[in-house]
Design an enzyme around this catalytic site. Structure first.
Site, PDB file in Angstrom:
ATOM      1  N   ILE A   1       0.845  -1.194   0.000  1.00 37.30           N
ATOM      2  CA  ILE A   1       0.000   0.000   0.000  1.00 37.30           C
ATOM      3  C   ILE A   1       0.879   1.242   0.000  1.00 37.30           C
ATOM      4  O   ILE A   1       1.756   1.394   0.849  1.00 37.30           O
ATOM      5  CB  ILE A   1      -0.895   0.024   1.261  1.00 37.30           C
ATOM      6  CG1 ILE A   1      -1.693  -1.267   1.378  1.00 37.30           C
ATOM      7  CG2 ILE A   1      -1.799   1.255   1.251  1.00 37.30           C
ATOM      8  CD1 ILE A   1      -2.264  -1.507   2.772  1.00 37.30           C
ATOM      9  N   CYS A   2       0.609   2.120  -0.946  1.00 36.92           N
ATOM     10  CA  CYS A   2       1.300   3.405  -0.985  1.00 36.92           C
ATOM     11  C   CYS A   2       0.404   4.418  -0.273  1.00 36.92           C
ATOM     12  O   CYS A   2      -0.532   4.963  -0.864  1.00 36.92           O
ATOM     13  CB  CYS A   2       1.555   3.826  -2.437  1.00 36.92           C
ATOM     14  SG  CYS A   2       2.392   5.408  -2.577  1.00 36.92           S
TER      15      CYS A   2
END
Length: 152
Positions: free
Chosen positions: A91-92
């Site tokens: 996840i960014c």
């Protein structure tokens, strides 16, 4: 008892006493190294009816340092197709990186990710997904994401 263990014990006790917000469920917290929670996005969204699993990994410096958080991708679970979520579950999100604060908790991270998914208008993978997944470290905290898109 370490600061990390005391903090996680408090968070777990709070979850057991107060429960979790709607759409978030604690699946497993057998130790203070790895927890699993499920996440469902509520309302009329592109993810309606889908449930995802998150894996939190804690090191001894939690909550000073962020946990390693990723969506579980296996025979049972899949990652959401989202511009800030790679197909390997990484996840960014700035709150997992340079905007992490020790005041954040497992539940507040889940709520933030739930909100991130709820605001998505179009299911699409991040640019460079295949290249990232091919070269990504096992631990998403070892990736230096660039946080430049708050509109998704």
């Amino acid at each position: 008892m370490s600061v990390s263990t005391r903090r996680l014990q408090k968070e777990l006790t709070d979850i057991q006493k107060q429960g979790t917000p709607v759409g978030i469920k604690l699946l497993n917290a057998d130790d203070f190294q790895t927890w699993h929670l499920s996440l469902e996005v509520l309302g009329d969204t592109v993810y309606q009816g889908e449930v995802f699993a998150l894996k939190f990994r804690f090191d001894s410096s939690y909550p000073i340092s962020s946990p390693a958080v990723q969506f579980v991708v296996d025979d049972t679970w899949k990652a959401p197709v989202h511009p800030h979520v790679y197909s390997n579950g990484h996840i960014c999100a700035s709150i997992l990186g340079n905007e992490w604060s020790p005041v954040l908790s497992v539940i507040s991270v889940c709520v933030t990710l739930q909100s991130m998914l709820a605001s998505c208008k179009k299911k699409e993978l991040p640019p460079g997904n295949d290249r990232y997944v091919k070269n990504a470290p096992e631990n998403p905290k070892k990736t230096r994401f660039e946080y430049h898109d708050d509109n998704v």
